[in-house]
Write a protein that holds these residues in place. Sequence first.
Motif, PDB file in Angstrom:
ATOM      1  N   ARG A  17      -6.715   2.915  -1.499  1.00  0.00           N
ATOM      2  CA  ARG A  17      -6.660   2.160  -2.751  1.00  0.00           C
ATOM      3  C   ARG A  17      -7.168   3.000  -3.918  1.00  0.00           C
ATOM      4  NH1 ARG A  17      -8.121  -2.434   0.337  1.00  0.00           N
ATOM      5  NH2 ARG A  17     -10.329  -1.970  -0.005  1.00  0.00           N
ATOM      6  N   LEU A  18      -8.284   3.691  -3.707  1.00  0.00           N
ATOM      7  CA  LEU A  18      -8.867   4.489  -4.784  1.00  0.00           C
ATOM      8  C   LEU A  18      -8.045   5.752  -5.044  1.00  0.00           C
ATOM      9  CD1 LEU A  18     -12.610   3.909  -3.908  1.00  0.00           C
ATOM     10  CD2 LEU A  18     -11.357   3.036  -5.886  1.00  0.00           C
ATOM     11  N   TYR A  19      -7.467   6.299  -4.007  1.00  0.00           N
ATOM     12  CA  TYR A  19      -6.544   7.429  -4.178  1.00  0.00           C
ATOM     13  C   TYR A  19      -5.378   7.006  -5.080  1.00  0.00           C
ATOM     14  CZ  TYR A  19      -2.886  10.839  -2.941  1.00  0.00           C
ATOM     15  OH  TYR A  19      -1.881  11.783  -2.987  1.00  0.00           O
ATOM     16  N   CYS A  20      -4.850   5.826  -4.826  1.00  0.00           N
ATOM     17  CA  CYS A  20      -3.718   5.335  -5.624  1.00  0.00           C
ATOM     18  C   CYS A  20      -4.115   5.109  -7.077  1.00  0.00           C
ATOM     19  CB  CYS A  20      -3.159   4.055  -5.015  1.00  0.00           C
ATOM     20  SG  CYS A  20      -2.282   4.327  -3.451  1.00  0.00           S
TER      21      CYS A  20
ATOM     22  N   CYS B 121     -11.947  12.235 -11.214  1.00  0.00           N
ATOM     23  CA  CYS B 121     -11.452  11.498 -12.376  1.00  0.00           C
ATOM     24  C   CYS B 121     -12.492  10.444 -12.776  1.00  0.00           C
ATOM     25  CB  CYS B 121     -10.131  10.810 -12.063  1.00  0.00           C
ATOM     26  SG  CYS B 121      -8.743  11.914 -11.813  1.00  0.00           S
ATOM     27  N   PRO B 122     -13.466  10.827 -13.594  1.00  0.00           N
ATOM     28  CA  PRO B 122     -14.522   9.879 -13.974  1.00  0.00           C
ATOM     29  C   PRO B 122     -14.017   8.609 -14.649  1.00  0.00           C
ATOM     30  CG  PRO B 122     -15.163  12.114 -14.538  1.00  0.00           C
ATOM     31  CD  PRO B 122     -13.719  12.172 -14.132  1.00  0.00           C
ATOM     32  N   SER B 123     -12.851   8.673 -15.301  1.00  0.00           N
ATOM     33  CA  SER B 123     -12.329   7.485 -15.991  1.00  0.00           C
ATOM     34  C   SER B 123     -11.769   6.444 -15.029  1.00  0.00           C
ATOM     35  CB  SER B 123     -11.243   7.885 -16.993  1.00  0.00           C
ATOM     36  OG  SER B 123     -11.780   8.685 -18.025  1.00  0.00           O
ATOM     37  N   VAL B 124     -11.545   6.828 -13.781  1.00  0.00           N
ATOM     38  CA  VAL B 124     -11.038   5.894 -12.776  1.00  0.00           C
ATOM     39  C   VAL B 124     -12.228   5.147 -12.175  1.00  0.00           C
ATOM     40  CG1 VAL B 124      -9.815   5.626 -10.592  1.00  0.00           C
ATOM     41  CG2 VAL B 124      -9.037   7.314 -12.267  1.00  0.00           C
ATOM     42  N   LEU B 125     -12.256   3.843 -12.361  1.00  0.00           N
ATOM     43  CA  LEU B 125     -13.376   3.019 -11.899  1.00  0.00           C
ATOM     44  C   LEU B 125     -12.974   2.192 -10.689  1.00  0.00           C
ATOM     45  CD1 LEU B 125     -14.625   1.666 -15.362  1.00  0.00           C
ATOM     46  CD2 LEU B 125     -15.228   3.815 -14.207  1.00  0.00           C
TER      47      LEU B 125
ATOM     48  N   MET C 253       0.844  -1.201   0.000  1.00  0.00           N
ATOM     49  CA  MET C 253       0.000   0.000   0.000  1.00  0.00           C
ATOM     50  C   MET C 253       0.879   1.251   0.000  1.00  0.00           C
ATOM     51  SD  MET C 253      -3.103   1.234   0.030  1.00  0.00           S
ATOM     52  CE  MET C 253      -4.134  -0.149   0.502  1.00  0.00           C
ATOM     53  N   TYR C 254       0.455   2.229  -0.781  1.00  0.00           N
ATOM     54  CA  TYR C 254       1.183   3.495  -0.885  1.00  0.00           C
ATOM     55  C   TYR C 254       1.173   4.200   0.468  1.00  0.00           C
ATOM     56  CZ  TYR C 254       2.255   8.160  -2.728  1.00  0.00           C
ATOM     57  OH  TYR C 254       2.820   9.376  -2.999  1.00  0.00           O
ATOM     58  N   ASN C 255       2.334   4.652   0.956  1.00  0.00           N
ATOM     59  CA  ASN C 255       2.418   5.190   2.311  1.00  0.00           C
ATOM     60  C   ASN C 255       2.831   6.652   2.396  1.00  0.00           C
ATOM     61  OD1 ASN C 255       1.682   2.845   3.804  1.00  0.00           O
ATOM     62  ND2 ASN C 255       3.678   1.953   3.284  1.00  0.00           N
ATOM     63  N   LYS C 256       2.950   7.315   1.253  1.00  0.00           N
ATOM     64  CA  LYS C 256       3.326   8.726   1.294  1.00  0.00           C
ATOM     65  C   LYS C 256       2.139   9.594   1.676  1.00  0.00           C
ATOM     66  CE  LYS C 256       7.313   8.743  -1.808  1.00  0.00           C
ATOM     67  NZ  LYS C 256       7.922   9.377  -3.000  1.00  0.00           N
ATOM     68  N   ASP C 257       2.365  10.911   1.680  1.00  0.00           N
ATOM     69  CA  ASP C 257       1.321  11.855   2.018  1.00  0.00           C
ATOM     70  C   ASP C 257       0.201  11.816   0.986  1.00  0.00           C
ATOM     71  OD1 ASP C 257       0.020  13.944   3.300  1.00  0.00           O
ATOM     72  OD2 ASP C 257       0.984  15.436   2.036  1.00  0.00           O
ATOM     73  N   PHE C 258      -1.027  11.823   1.445  1.00  0.00           N
ATOM     74  CA  PHE C 258      -2.187  11.848   0.558  1.00  0.00           C
ATOM     75  C   PHE C 258      -2.635  13.304   0.423  1.00  0.00           C
ATOM     76  CE2 PHE C 258      -1.872   7.687   2.351  1.00  0.00           C
ATOM     77  CZ  PHE C 258      -2.209   6.831   1.310  1.00  0.00           C
ATOM     78  N   SER C 259      -2.262  13.923  -0.677  1.00  0.00           N
ATOM     79  CA  SER C 259      -2.492  15.356  -0.814  1.00  0.00           C
ATOM     80  C   SER C 259      -2.550  15.753  -2.278  1.00  0.00           C
ATOM     81  CB  SER C 259      -1.368  16.143  -0.132  1.00  0.00           C
ATOM     82  OG  SER C 259      -0.136  15.924  -0.816  1.00  0.00           O
ATOM     83  N   ALA C 260      -2.992  16.989  -2.514  1.00  0.00           N
ATOM     84  CA  ALA C 260      -3.004  17.541  -3.869  1.00  0.00           C
ATOM     85  C   ALA C 260      -1.589  17.614  -4.419  1.00  0.00           C
ATOM     86  CB  ALA C 260      -3.643  18.927  -3.855  1.00  0.00           C
ATOM     87  N   GLU C 261      -0.662  18.022  -3.576  1.00  0.00           N
ATOM     88  CA  GLU C 261       0.729  18.163  -4.023  1.00  0.00           C
ATOM     89  C   GLU C 261       1.305  16.822  -4.460  1.00  0.00           C
ATOM     90  OE1 GLU C 261      -0.577  21.553  -1.867  1.00  0.00           O
ATOM     91  OE2 GLU C 261      -0.550  19.446  -1.234  1.00  0.00           O
ATOM     92  N   ASP C 262       0.930  15.768  -3.743  1.00  0.00           N
ATOM     93  CA  ASP C 262       1.422  14.446  -4.099  1.00  0.00           C
ATOM     94  C   ASP C 262       0.883  14.009  -5.462  1.00  0.00           C
ATOM     95  OD1 ASP C 262       2.607  11.777  -3.589  1.00  0.00           O
ATOM     96  OD2 ASP C 262       0.505  11.171  -3.464  1.00  0.00           O
ATOM     97  N   ILE C 263      -0.393  14.216  -5.694  1.00  0.00           N
ATOM     98  CA  ILE C 263      -0.986  13.849  -6.988  1.00  0.00           C
ATOM     99  C   ILE C 263      -0.362  14.656  -8.121  1.00  0.00           C
ATOM    100  CG2 ILE C 263      -3.107  14.032  -8.364  1.00  0.00           C
ATOM    101  CD1 ILE C 263      -4.646  13.123  -5.901  1.00  0.00           C
TER     102      ILE C 263
END
Length: 523
Positions: free
Chosen positions: A87-90, A153-157, A1-11
């Motif tokens: 999971r969905l963030y990733c 992101c509508p394309s992400v299901l 599982m991704y463990n970094k910061d969950f943020s706008a900057e990360d994306i």
Amino acid sequence: MYNKDFSAEDILSVTRTIARDLTVPELFEEAIINREGMLSKRGAICIYTGKYTGRSPKDRFIVDTPSVHNIVSWTNNAPCTEDTFKRLYCKIRNFTKNHKMYVSDNFVGADPEHQLQVKCITEYAAQHLFLKELFINPEIPPTTPHDFTLVCCPSVLADPLEDSVHSEAFVIINFDYKMVIIGGTKYCGEMKKAIFSVMNYILPQKGILSMHCSANVGKDGKSAIFFGLSGTGKTTLSADPHRELIGDDEHGWSENGIFNIEGGCYAKCIHLTEDTEPEIYRAVKYGSVLENVVLDPRTRKEDYDDARYTENTRVAYPLSYIPNAIHPSMAGHPNAIIFLTADAFGVLPPISRLNPKQAMYHFLSGYTSKVAGTERGIVEPQATFSIGFGEPFLPLSPLKYARLLEKKIQEHNTKVYLVNTGWTGGPYGIGSRMKLKYTRAMLSAALDGKLDNVGWVADSIFRVEVPDFCPEVPIDILKPINTWADKAAYKRQAAKLVDLFAKNVRKFKGEMDDDILSTGPKM
């Protein structure tokens, strides 16, 4: 599982291409180049949202973490785990690595003391244009840190089994990370309502009532607010050429008065005409976003009567498109509160006056009939009860909002009316929808003080007070039973609705005062 910061900057750190702070013309151009929609004859961009043409309530979640577990009301909010969110963030983060994303910082909340700065990140240019119209745009991009992040992101299901959700669509609010993530659905209303839910979490904890309502103000400076679910007429009735518009859907009521949470309007278009709703009709022009409206394939002329995709056709436009909208979108404490309902039983009076305890009863009830298209699966009106006329968007205990409203009404001696914009002369399928001109006449009379000196009679079933006269409204319309050819059928329909009201308020037994719960309808 991704463990970094969950943020706008990360994306954004991994996003392939970032289109930042584009203007309305630039977003229009991008949307057309990307084939996201078509240009209508009146100059709006028309987009189609596919499978999802309304909100999908079962796909909306709040992340259940220790910091919010005892604050959020889980009776009317679905929890999800942090693992589901991550999971969905990733999935979204991985998607942006190979795609262009549109980014800007906007505000919600016209009162500077209670504003929220939201960093908006979207897959589609047309969606970003929608947010430009619906939120408050700063003239100069802010340099201060944002308060919340919205990523769509509508394309992400989603995978229902893998991600522990109900379908491919998801709307997840994470208050710990101050982030909303949306995928699987192109319906723009999900973005708007998700941020409204965020404000409904933040504002009441500061003693500010957040409301699913429209608002306007008269030339005398007296403001009015209109509660109601989609399809009851909030947008239409607040766009009154004789009053200044504050906003059409979401407001806060603070110690300073009322303020609009948004910077634009999101109006229904079905059967829209210039004669019946001139302000909304004329707002369909360059800069606005049409949603699921059918266009002529050659002329691109809008056909507002064609519901082949959905009854829930929409247009988004900035408040500045309404000639009498005020800026900034703020006013003093309301002189009147209007509860709007679209009664499919056809038995509620078209306008009635409520005392303070009845006002609380009807706020807790939030009765209306959901109309076709506002949610998936709704094809004809269905009776429903929604606390505060907006229960799906209330993260906190509904009683928190009810008690805040009670306090505000008492402090400012605000008058309260119940207005039925639904059916008359019979139930849905037999009777007819209340004429807009009559509803406008009744509201004008109430807000202008023309009903202050008429006689009022208590309805024997619903126990609210009904005027015996209203300018420009036929007297028979004021008492619903008079519009029914079959009086016995009226009483049978009324009995059904009374029973539904009684069953609904039982859930508040022991939590709200009995003298409030006992003021409702009774056969």
